[in-house]
Design a protein around this motif. Structure first.
Motif, PDB file in Angstrom:
ATOM      1  N   LYS A 283       0.818  -1.204   0.000  1.00  0.00           N
ATOM      2  CA  LYS A 283       0.000   0.000   0.000  1.00  0.00           C
ATOM      3  C   LYS A 283       0.855   1.258   0.000  1.00  0.00           C
ATOM      4  O   LYS A 283       0.527   2.262  -0.644  1.00  0.00           O
ATOM      5  CB  LYS A 283      -0.934  -0.003   1.215  1.00  0.00           C
ATOM      6  CG  LYS A 283      -2.013  -1.075   1.154  1.00  0.00           C
ATOM      7  CD  LYS A 283      -2.859  -1.041   2.416  1.00  0.00           C
ATOM      8  CE  LYS A 283      -3.923  -2.144   2.396  1.00  0.00           C
ATOM      9  NZ  LYS A 283      -4.741  -2.148   3.636  1.00  0.00           N
ATOM     10  N   ARG A 284       1.960   1.196   0.750  1.00  0.00           N
ATOM     11  CA  ARG A 284       2.846   2.366   0.814  1.00  0.00           C
ATOM     12  C   ARG A 284       3.442   2.679  -0.553  1.00  0.00           C
ATOM     13  O   ARG A 284       3.465   3.832  -0.999  1.00  0.00           O
ATOM     14  CB  ARG A 284       3.966   2.128   1.827  1.00  0.00           C
ATOM     15  CG  ARG A 284       4.854   3.347   2.068  1.00  0.00           C
ATOM     16  CD  ARG A 284       6.060   2.999   2.910  1.00  0.00           C
ATOM     17  NE  ARG A 284       7.008   2.192   2.162  1.00  0.00           N
ATOM     18  CZ  ARG A 284       7.878   2.686   1.279  1.00  0.00           C
ATOM     19  NH1 ARG A 284       7.901   3.996   1.028  1.00  0.00           N
ATOM     20  NH2 ARG A 284       8.722   1.889   0.655  1.00  0.00           N
ATOM     21  N   LEU A 285       3.932   1.630  -1.234  1.00  0.00           N
ATOM     22  CA  LEU A 285       4.535   1.822  -2.550  1.00  0.00           C
ATOM     23  C   LEU A 285       3.486   2.253  -3.581  1.00  0.00           C
ATOM     24  O   LEU A 285       3.769   3.052  -4.478  1.00  0.00           O
ATOM     25  CB  LEU A 285       5.226   0.539  -3.001  1.00  0.00           C
ATOM     26  CG  LEU A 285       6.502   0.174  -2.240  1.00  0.00           C
ATOM     27  CD1 LEU A 285       7.022  -1.181  -2.696  1.00  0.00           C
ATOM     28  CD2 LEU A 285       7.569   1.239  -2.423  1.00  0.00           C
ATOM     29  N   TYR A 286       2.266   1.713  -3.439  1.00  0.00           N
ATOM     30  CA  TYR A 286       1.188   2.076  -4.356  1.00  0.00           C
ATOM     31  C   TYR A 286       0.885   3.592  -4.238  1.00  0.00           C
ATOM     32  O   TYR A 286       0.754   4.294  -5.236  1.00  0.00           O
ATOM     33  CB  TYR A 286      -0.065   1.256  -4.043  1.00  0.00           C
ATOM     34  CG  TYR A 286      -1.242   1.560  -4.948  1.00  0.00           C
ATOM     35  CD1 TYR A 286      -1.422   0.866  -6.153  1.00  0.00           C
ATOM     36  CD2 TYR A 286      -2.178   2.536  -4.601  1.00  0.00           C
ATOM     37  CE1 TYR A 286      -2.495   1.161  -6.986  1.00  0.00           C
ATOM     38  CE2 TYR A 286      -3.250   2.825  -5.419  1.00  0.00           C
ATOM     39  CZ  TYR A 286      -3.413   2.136  -6.614  1.00  0.00           C
ATOM     40  OH  TYR A 286      -4.477   2.427  -7.439  1.00  0.00           O
ATOM     41  N   LYS A 287       0.800   4.062  -3.000  1.00  0.00           N
ATOM     42  CA  LYS A 287       0.519   5.479  -2.773  1.00  0.00           C
ATOM     43  C   LYS A 287       1.655   6.348  -3.277  1.00  0.00           C
ATOM     44  O   LYS A 287       1.440   7.416  -3.854  1.00  0.00           O
ATOM     45  CB  LYS A 287       0.282   5.724  -1.280  1.00  0.00           C
ATOM     46  CG  LYS A 287      -0.086   7.168  -0.959  1.00  0.00           C
ATOM     47  CD  LYS A 287      -0.349   7.336   0.532  1.00  0.00           C
ATOM     48  CE  LYS A 287      -0.718   8.781   0.839  1.00  0.00           C
ATOM     49  NZ  LYS A 287      -0.973   8.980   2.285  1.00  0.00           N
ATOM     50  N   GLU A 288       2.875   5.872  -3.071  1.00  0.00           N
ATOM     51  CA  GLU A 288       4.042   6.619  -3.531  1.00  0.00           C
ATOM     52  C   GLU A 288       4.068   6.703  -5.050  1.00  0.00           C
ATOM     53  O   GLU A 288       4.460   7.722  -5.627  1.00  0.00           O
ATOM     54  CB  GLU A 288       5.312   5.917  -3.019  1.00  0.00           C
ATOM     55  CG  GLU A 288       6.604   6.627  -3.357  1.00  0.00           C
ATOM     56  CD  GLU A 288       7.816   5.886  -2.835  1.00  0.00           C
ATOM     57  OE1 GLU A 288       8.387   5.087  -3.606  1.00  0.00           O
ATOM     58  OE2 GLU A 288       8.167   6.083  -1.661  1.00  0.00           O
ATOM     59  N   LYS A 289       3.625   5.631  -5.737  1.00  0.00           N
ATOM     60  CA  LYS A 289       3.646   5.591  -7.194  1.00  0.00           C
ATOM     61  C   LYS A 289       2.486   6.367  -7.811  1.00  0.00           C
ATOM     62  O   LYS A 289       2.679   7.157  -8.740  1.00  0.00           O
ATOM     63  CB  LYS A 289       3.595   4.128  -7.655  1.00  0.00           C
ATOM     64  CG  LYS A 289       3.440   3.928  -9.154  1.00  0.00           C
ATOM     65  CD  LYS A 289       4.645   4.398  -9.938  1.00  0.00           C
ATOM     66  CE  LYS A 289       4.489   4.091 -11.428  1.00  0.00           C
ATOM     67  NZ  LYS A 289       5.635   4.562 -12.223  1.00  0.00           N
ATOM     68  N   PHE A 290       1.269   6.158  -7.286  1.00  0.00           N
ATOM     69  CA  PHE A 290       0.086   6.703  -7.939  1.00  0.00           C
ATOM     70  C   PHE A 290      -0.546   7.879  -7.188  1.00  0.00           C
ATOM     71  O   PHE A 290      -1.559   8.413  -7.607  1.00  0.00           O
ATOM     72  CB  PHE A 290      -0.964   5.595  -8.124  1.00  0.00           C
ATOM     73  CG  PHE A 290      -0.460   4.447  -8.968  1.00  0.00           C
ATOM     74  CD1 PHE A 290      -0.325   4.601 -10.339  1.00  0.00           C
ATOM     75  CD2 PHE A 290      -0.104   3.245  -8.384  1.00  0.00           C
ATOM     76  CE1 PHE A 290       0.130   3.543 -11.128  1.00  0.00           C
ATOM     77  CE2 PHE A 290       0.353   2.190  -9.160  1.00  0.00           C
ATOM     78  CZ  PHE A 290       0.486   2.338 -10.535  1.00  0.00           C
ATOM     79  N   HIS A 291       0.029   8.233  -6.027  1.00  0.00           N
ATOM     80  CA  HIS A 291      -0.428   9.379  -5.239  1.00  0.00           C
ATOM     81  C   HIS A 291      -1.879   9.234  -4.804  1.00  0.00           C
ATOM     82  O   HIS A 291      -2.643  10.208  -4.790  1.00  0.00           O
ATOM     83  CB  HIS A 291      -0.243  10.684  -6.025  1.00  0.00           C
ATOM     84  CG  HIS A 291       1.149  10.878  -6.524  1.00  0.00           C
ATOM     85  ND1 HIS A 291       2.211  11.140  -5.679  1.00  0.00           N
ATOM     86  CD2 HIS A 291       1.694  10.823  -7.780  1.00  0.00           C
ATOM     87  CE1 HIS A 291       3.317  11.269  -6.380  1.00  0.00           C
ATOM     88  NE2 HIS A 291       3.034  11.072  -7.670  1.00  0.00           N
ATOM     89  N   LYS A 292      -2.275   8.024  -4.477  1.00  0.00           N
ATOM     90  CA  LYS A 292      -3.607   7.782  -3.907  1.00  0.00           C
ATOM     91  C   LYS A 292      -3.566   6.476  -3.142  1.00  0.00           C
ATOM     92  O   LYS A 292      -2.656   5.645  -3.311  1.00  0.00           O
ATOM     93  CB  LYS A 292      -4.661   7.729  -4.999  1.00  0.00           C
ATOM     94  CG  LYS A 292      -4.506   6.596  -5.998  1.00  0.00           C
ATOM     95  CD  LYS A 292      -5.628   6.620  -7.029  1.00  0.00           C
ATOM     96  CE  LYS A 292      -5.510   5.466  -8.024  1.00  0.00           C
ATOM     97  NZ  LYS A 292      -6.626   5.459  -8.990  1.00  0.00           N
ATOM     98  N   GLU A 293      -4.554   6.319  -2.263  1.00  0.00           N
ATOM     99  CA  GLU A 293      -4.601   5.143  -1.410  1.00  0.00           C
ATOM    100  C   GLU A 293      -5.043   3.924  -2.209  1.00  0.00           C
ATOM    101  O   GLU A 293      -5.828   4.007  -3.154  1.00  0.00           O
ATOM    102  CB  GLU A 293      -5.559   5.358  -0.234  1.00  0.00           C
ATOM    103  CG  GLU A 293      -5.201   6.523   0.675  1.00  0.00           C
ATOM    104  CD  GLU A 293      -3.935   6.251   1.482  1.00  0.00           C
ATOM    105  OE1 GLU A 293      -3.548   5.062   1.582  1.00  0.00           O
ATOM    106  OE2 GLU A 293      -3.360   7.221   2.003  1.00  0.00           O
ATOM    107  N   TRP A 294      -4.526   2.748  -1.813  1.00  0.00           N
ATOM    108  CA  TRP A 294      -4.962   1.472  -2.391  1.00  0.00           C
ATOM    109  C   TRP A 294      -6.357   1.146  -1.887  1.00  0.00           C
ATOM    110  O   TRP A 294      -6.640   1.255  -0.707  1.00  0.00           O
ATOM    111  CB  TRP A 294      -3.992   0.355  -2.019  1.00  0.00           C
ATOM    112  CG  TRP A 294      -4.505  -1.031  -2.347  1.00  0.00           C
ATOM    113  CD1 TRP A 294      -5.085  -1.922  -1.503  1.00  0.00           C
ATOM    114  CD2 TRP A 294      -4.489  -1.641  -3.640  1.00  0.00           C
ATOM    115  NE1 TRP A 294      -5.415  -3.065  -2.161  1.00  0.00           N
ATOM    116  CE2 TRP A 294      -5.065  -2.920  -3.493  1.00  0.00           C
ATOM    117  CE3 TRP A 294      -4.028  -1.237  -4.889  1.00  0.00           C
ATOM    118  CZ2 TRP A 294      -5.206  -3.808  -4.548  1.00  0.00           C
ATOM    119  CZ3 TRP A 294      -4.166  -2.122  -5.961  1.00  0.00           C
ATOM    120  CH2 TRP A 294      -4.752  -3.391  -5.785  1.00  0.00           C
ATOM    121  N   GLU A 295      -7.240   0.775  -2.809  1.00  0.00           N
ATOM    122  CA  GLU A 295      -8.620   0.449  -2.409  1.00  0.00           C
ATOM    123  C   GLU A 295      -8.842  -1.060  -2.451  1.00  0.00           C
ATOM    124  O   GLU A 295      -8.377  -1.731  -3.372  1.00  0.00           O
ATOM    125  CB  GLU A 295      -9.604   1.136  -3.373  1.00  0.00           C
ATOM    126  CG  GLU A 295      -9.499   2.666  -3.311  1.00  0.00           C
ATOM    127  CD  GLU A 295     -10.466   3.312  -4.267  1.00  0.00           C
ATOM    128  OE1 GLU A 295     -11.195   2.572  -4.972  1.00  0.00           O
ATOM    129  OE2 GLU A 295     -10.511   4.554  -4.303  1.00  0.00           O
TER     130      GLU A 295
END
Length: 306
Positions: free
Chosen positions: A294-306
């Motif tokens: 989730k952390r890497l996802y937010k860092e990559k796409f600038h939004k929370e993982w759903e």
């Protein structure tokens, strides 16, 4: 021990001489205070047996040995680590002879022990007996030449060299002092790190010894378990909370596998989202470490993982 406070033949850090016979000692003799670095809040003793002989003003220092700071300065003076002394005066009259300014009349307010004098006869000039504000070299020239109704002259080369030398020495003193402070702080940090490491090891050893005493593990795996605990204390405690005895090989095996995975994960360099994607490891990361995913996802796409 006698210390020379002033020599009539020496040019001071302001670029002039102080005529010893013209120094008014009456005020100083009533309160012969000895300061450190001209700091009025750091009184380290008094001066006794004040004499003017052979063009020199000298006195005997008496340190306040009940004051720890004064006692330490006294030790440094007596052992030759500090050799500087400096007067604090108010100038009443100046004369110029053959291009050399001389304070022919002055009032002595205090005399200080100093770590680095600007020259053999360093001093501090105060603007008046009442205000007692320390003057810079430029302020001194402004005050003096305004009093004399003269135009402020350009600083002579000798005076510039004296001023530059003073600045360099004061700067070097500050650098040396800061270096010693940093050295002391680094030593303290190293000491605290050692204490912390020793404390952590004692806690880890106590935990493992208790696990052995409770029959959760055997002595043979003590070293490995101790290493796991030092790296992941909370995780190890959580895993061992589910083990009732060393006769549960599946639980022990699972604990060992989990802890080994943690160790491997810690030793691996942190990868970015793109690096994991190229290596085809995003699926495994999501399954085994969802928080990191989730952390890497937010860092990559600038939004929370759903």
């Amino acid at each position: 021990m006698r210390i020379v406070l002033c020599d009539s033949e020496t040019i001071n850090s302001y670029g002039f001489k102080t005529e010893v016979k013209g120094i008014n000692l009456s005020r100083f003799e009533k309160n012969p205070v000895m300061l450190y670095q001209h700091n009025p809040h750091t009184v380290i003793g008094r001066w006794e047996d004040i004499k003017i002989e052979g063009g020199q003003l000298s006195a005997t220092p008496v340190f306040d040995m009940e004051d720890p700071e004064a006692a330490e300065i006294a030790r440094k003076v007596e052992q030759g680590f500090i050799k500087g002394c400096s007067m604090g005066i108010v100038i009443k009259q100046m004369t110029r002879t053959k291009g050399i300014d001389t304070a022919t009349e002055s009032v002595l307010l205090e005399a200080s022990i100093v770590s680095i004098p600007a020259d053999e006869n360093a001093l501090v000039v105060y603007d008046s007996e009442d205000k007692q504000n320390q003057l810079s070299i430029n302020d001194f020239y402004k005050l003096f030449y305004n009093m004399e109704k003269k135009e402020k002259p350009e600083l002579q080369p000798d005076n510039l060299e004296i001023a530059l030398s003073q600045c360099n020495m004061e700067l070097q003193a500050q650098v040396d002092e800061q270096s010693e402070t940093i050295k002391a702080l680094n030593a303290k940090i190293d000491e605290l790190k050692r204490d912390l490491a020793e404390r952590d090891y004692r806690e880890a050893e106590a935990f493992v010894d208790k696990a052995i005493a409770d029959g959760k593990i055997t002595e043979e795996v003590k070293a490995e378990t101790l290493s796991f605990y030092l790296s992941f204390p909370k995780e190890t405690e959580k895993l061992f909370a589910n083990i009732k005895s060393a006769d549960e090989p599946s639980a022990l095996q699972q604990s060992s596998i989990s802890l080994s995975q943690m160790m491997e994960k810690k030793s691996e360099p942190s990868l970015t989202w793109d690096e994991l994607d190229r290596a085809g490891k995003l699926r495994n990361l999501k399954a085994n470490n969802p928080e990191e995913f989730k952390r890497l996802y937010k860092e990559k796409f600038h939004k929370e993982w759903e």
